[in-house]
Write a protein that holds these residues in place. Sequence first.
Motif, PDB file in Angstrom:
ATOM      1  N   PHE A 280       0.863  -1.187   0.000  1.00 33.86           N
ATOM      2  CA  PHE A 280       0.000   0.000   0.000  1.00 33.86           C
ATOM      3  C   PHE A 280       0.896   1.233   0.000  1.00 33.86           C
ATOM      4  N   SER A 281       0.650   2.163  -0.950  1.00 34.05           N
ATOM      5  CA  SER A 281       1.320   3.464  -0.856  1.00 34.05           C
ATOM      6  C   SER A 281       0.234   4.494  -0.559  1.00 34.05           C
ATOM      7  N   GLU A 282       0.622   5.733  -0.352  1.00 34.49           N
ATOM      8  CA  GLU A 282      -0.349   6.768   0.007  1.00 34.49           C
ATOM      9  C   GLU A 282      -1.322   7.045  -1.136  1.00 34.49           C
ATOM     10  N   THR A 283      -0.949   6.621  -2.369  1.00 31.67           N
ATOM     11  CA  THR A 283      -1.847   6.875  -3.503  1.00 31.67           C
ATOM     12  C   THR A 283      -2.709   5.658  -3.856  1.00 31.67           C
ATOM     13  N   THR A 284      -2.536   4.562  -3.113  1.00 30.38           N
ATOM     14  CA  THR A 284      -3.403   3.396  -3.321  1.00 30.38           C
ATOM     15  C   THR A 284      -4.858   3.812  -3.050  1.00 30.38           C
ATOM     16  N   PRO A 285      -5.781   3.484  -3.958  1.00 33.70           N
ATOM     17  CA  PRO A 285      -7.181   3.891  -3.713  1.00 33.70           C
ATOM     18  C   PRO A 285      -7.745   3.259  -2.434  1.00 33.70           C
TER      19      PRO A 285
END
Length: 353
Positions: A149-154
């Motif tokens: 998971f990154s900060e831009t993962t929905p």
Amino acid sequence: MKKTYLVTGGAGFIGANFIIHMLTNHKDINIINLDALTYAANLENLKEVEKDSRYKFVKANLCNIKEIEDVFKENEIDYVVNFAAESHVDRSIKNPTEFVKTNVEGTVNLLAVSKEAWENSKGEFKQGVRFLQVSTDEVYGSLGEEGYFSETTPLDPHSPYSASKASADLFVKAYYDTFKMPVNITRCSNNYGPNQFLEKLIPLIIFNAINLKPLPIYGDGKQVRDWLYVTDHCRAIDLVIKKAKVGEVYNVGGNNEKFNIDIVKTIIKILKETVNEKISEDLIKYVEDRKGHDRRYAIDASKIKKELGWEPQINFEEGIKKTVKWYVENKEWVLNVSSKGYLKYYEEMYSKL
Ligand code: NAD
Ligand code: TYD
């Protein structure tokens, strides 16, 4: 200038560790702990700071806006750190409404009162204030065997708990987007350490194993969580409040992915060697899987590492030994918690064992 933190949910697991961490590491601060004292709270967690003149406890509920307003009227708050939540996925499956009340409505009430206190008539916010929402990696949903998971993962929450946390995150974002309120969100992976309520995997397994009770493993035990020692999470929050650009989201995680079954076997091994040789893997009992059980969580924490210089300090081997030792040595805490409802909860949840 001495800063005042309003910490909500400070009588729970991470909140209490955060308050102790902050008062230990920073001389020049005040902390107000606002907590409704639900089943998960325990003021014993704060015994070592309760007489500290920099610390104050206020019993109040985020669902009651007047109670939050009173705290802001009586105190000049610089930072809000919102830990208060219903936090257990199994309970959210049984009773989603409670999760909407505290996690969503409670957060919106806190945002509204903070805005009212911090914003002037021109819509400008007081210098230096910050609202930090303590969120979770669970808002991103579940991963397959690969990826992070990154900060831009929905956002793709599955449980009523994670849906309520994702919803709160969106309200925090809305206060930034609409009003330019100075907010941040942290999304951390599973925490472990002292003072965690006995319903969560690690303390539950320690407690049951010591008492030679069955150790319930949901489904096949091959779900993966990324475990972080609680003080490493506290250090991350401390940094975000002071150093982060407003409006930013930060993932926090220990790069420490483990299968649930391996966590359980590690705890058994430590307890067998240190407490009672009768504690063995024979206590493991595979039980019905959790409904909608997320398979794997794994965090990419490179943003907070790169931008704020955060690094976890406690590796899992050390952290799990410290944690087991804490539960073994703090019998009174464990007895108090178990007599205050944990045992009843356990009997209800695991009556099939
Ligand atoms: P916890 O359940 O141990 O403690 C929650 C605290 O909030 C309790 O003291 C409770 O009395 C208080 N509270 C609940 N409802 C309230 C209300 N309406 N008004 C005021 N106080 C209220 O939770 P925790 O494990 O310490 O988690 C703290 C926060 O961190 C939560 O927001 C959770 O979503 C988040 N988080 C937890 C983990 C984890 O592994 N435990 C990981 C990532 C994020
Ligand atoms: P938990 O500590 O409830 O945290 P979360 O669900 O927020 O990740 O559970 C951690 C993992 O352990 C999760 O995959 C569910 C599993 N689990 C069990 O197998 N048995 C148990 O008795 C509990 C409480 C959890």
